[in-house]
Scaffold this motif. Structure first.
Motif, PDB file in Angstrom:
ATOM      1  N   SER A   1      16.497 -11.252  62.590  1.00 22.70           N
ATOM      2  CA  SER A   1      16.426 -10.032  63.695  1.00 22.70           C
ATOM      3  C   SER A   1      15.945  -8.919  63.161  1.00 22.70           C
TER       4      SER A   1
ATOM      5  N   THR B   1      10.985 -13.141  70.154  1.00 21.61           N
ATOM      6  CA  THR B   1      10.148 -13.124  71.394  1.00 21.61           C
ATOM      7  C   THR B   1       8.960 -11.969  71.170  1.00 21.61           C
TER       8      THR B   1
ATOM      9  N   PHE C   1      22.565 -13.908  67.680  1.00 23.70           N
ATOM     10  CA  PHE C   1      21.675 -14.868  68.061  1.00 23.70           C
ATOM     11  C   PHE C   1      20.734 -14.627  69.317  1.00 23.70           C
ATOM     12  N   ILE C   2      21.176 -13.872  70.321  1.00 18.67           N
ATOM     13  CA  ILE C   2      20.488 -13.695  71.413  1.00 18.67           C
ATOM     14  C   ILE C   2      19.689 -12.368  70.867  1.00 18.67           C
TER      15      ILE C   2
ATOM     16  N   VAL D   1      12.911 -12.621  78.987  1.00 22.86           N
ATOM     17  CA  VAL D   1      13.769 -13.401  77.965  1.00 22.86           C
ATOM     18  C   VAL D   1      15.163 -12.800  77.839  1.00 22.86           C
ATOM     19  N   THR D   2      15.095 -11.586  77.605  1.00 22.23           N
ATOM     20  CA  THR D   2      16.626 -10.856  77.470  1.00 22.23           C
ATOM     21  C   THR D   2      17.508 -11.267  78.737  1.00 22.23           C
TER      22      THR D   2
ATOM     23  N   ALA E   1      18.443 -15.213  78.774  1.00 24.41           N
ATOM     24  CA  ALA E   1      19.079 -15.349  77.454  1.00 24.41           C
ATOM     25  C   ALA E   1      20.645 -14.990  77.916  1.00 24.41           C
TER      26      ALA E   1
ATOM     27  N   ILE F   1      16.578 -14.054  69.455  1.00 25.69           N
ATOM     28  CA  ILE F   1      15.835 -14.648  70.356  1.00 25.69           C
ATOM     29  C   ILE F   1      14.850 -13.622  70.896  1.00 25.69           C
TER      30      ILE F   1
END
Length: 110
Positions: free
Chosen positions: A26, A98, A90-91, A61-62, A65, A94
């Motif tokens: 991240s 992205t 983890f989010i 995506v947020t 998710a 992601i």
């Protein structure tokens, strides 16, 4: 599925390798996005277009998710604070991935 995730988080110590890997990745993706924003390439018209498109995609995506997190993994996340922290990291991975991958791919296209 939730039973296997619950077992995973029951056996997950605070400084587990997966937590450290998710946090490190991240951070790498986030630093790349910030680097592009302040770089010479990110300040011109093409760079602003790339950033706008990548940021909009990361926003979508947020939302997806967090919606999936709320619907699918609420039971697992409320199991322990470690599980909740890991899933939020983890989010974040992601979302930051992205953003960084969209910047990289859009640099070649636009």
């Amino acid at each position: 599925m939730t039973d296997s995730l619950t077992n995973f988080f029951d056996n997950l110590p605070v400084n587990h390798w997966s937590s450290l890997l998710v946090g490190a990745l991240s951070l790498v993706f986030f630093v790349y996005s910030i680097y592009f924003f302040f770089s010479k390439e990110g300040k011109d018209e093409r760079g602003r277009k790339i950033l706008a498109t990548a940021s909009f995609t990361a926003f979508i995506v947020t939302v997806v998710a967090l919606f999936a997190f709320n619907i699918l993994f609420y039971e697992v996340a409320t199991h322990s604070s470690t599980a909740y922290s890991w899933m939020m990291n983890f989010i974040m991975l992601i979302v930051s991935a992205t953003e960084a991958l969209m910047i990289t791919s859009l640099k070649k296209v636009i």
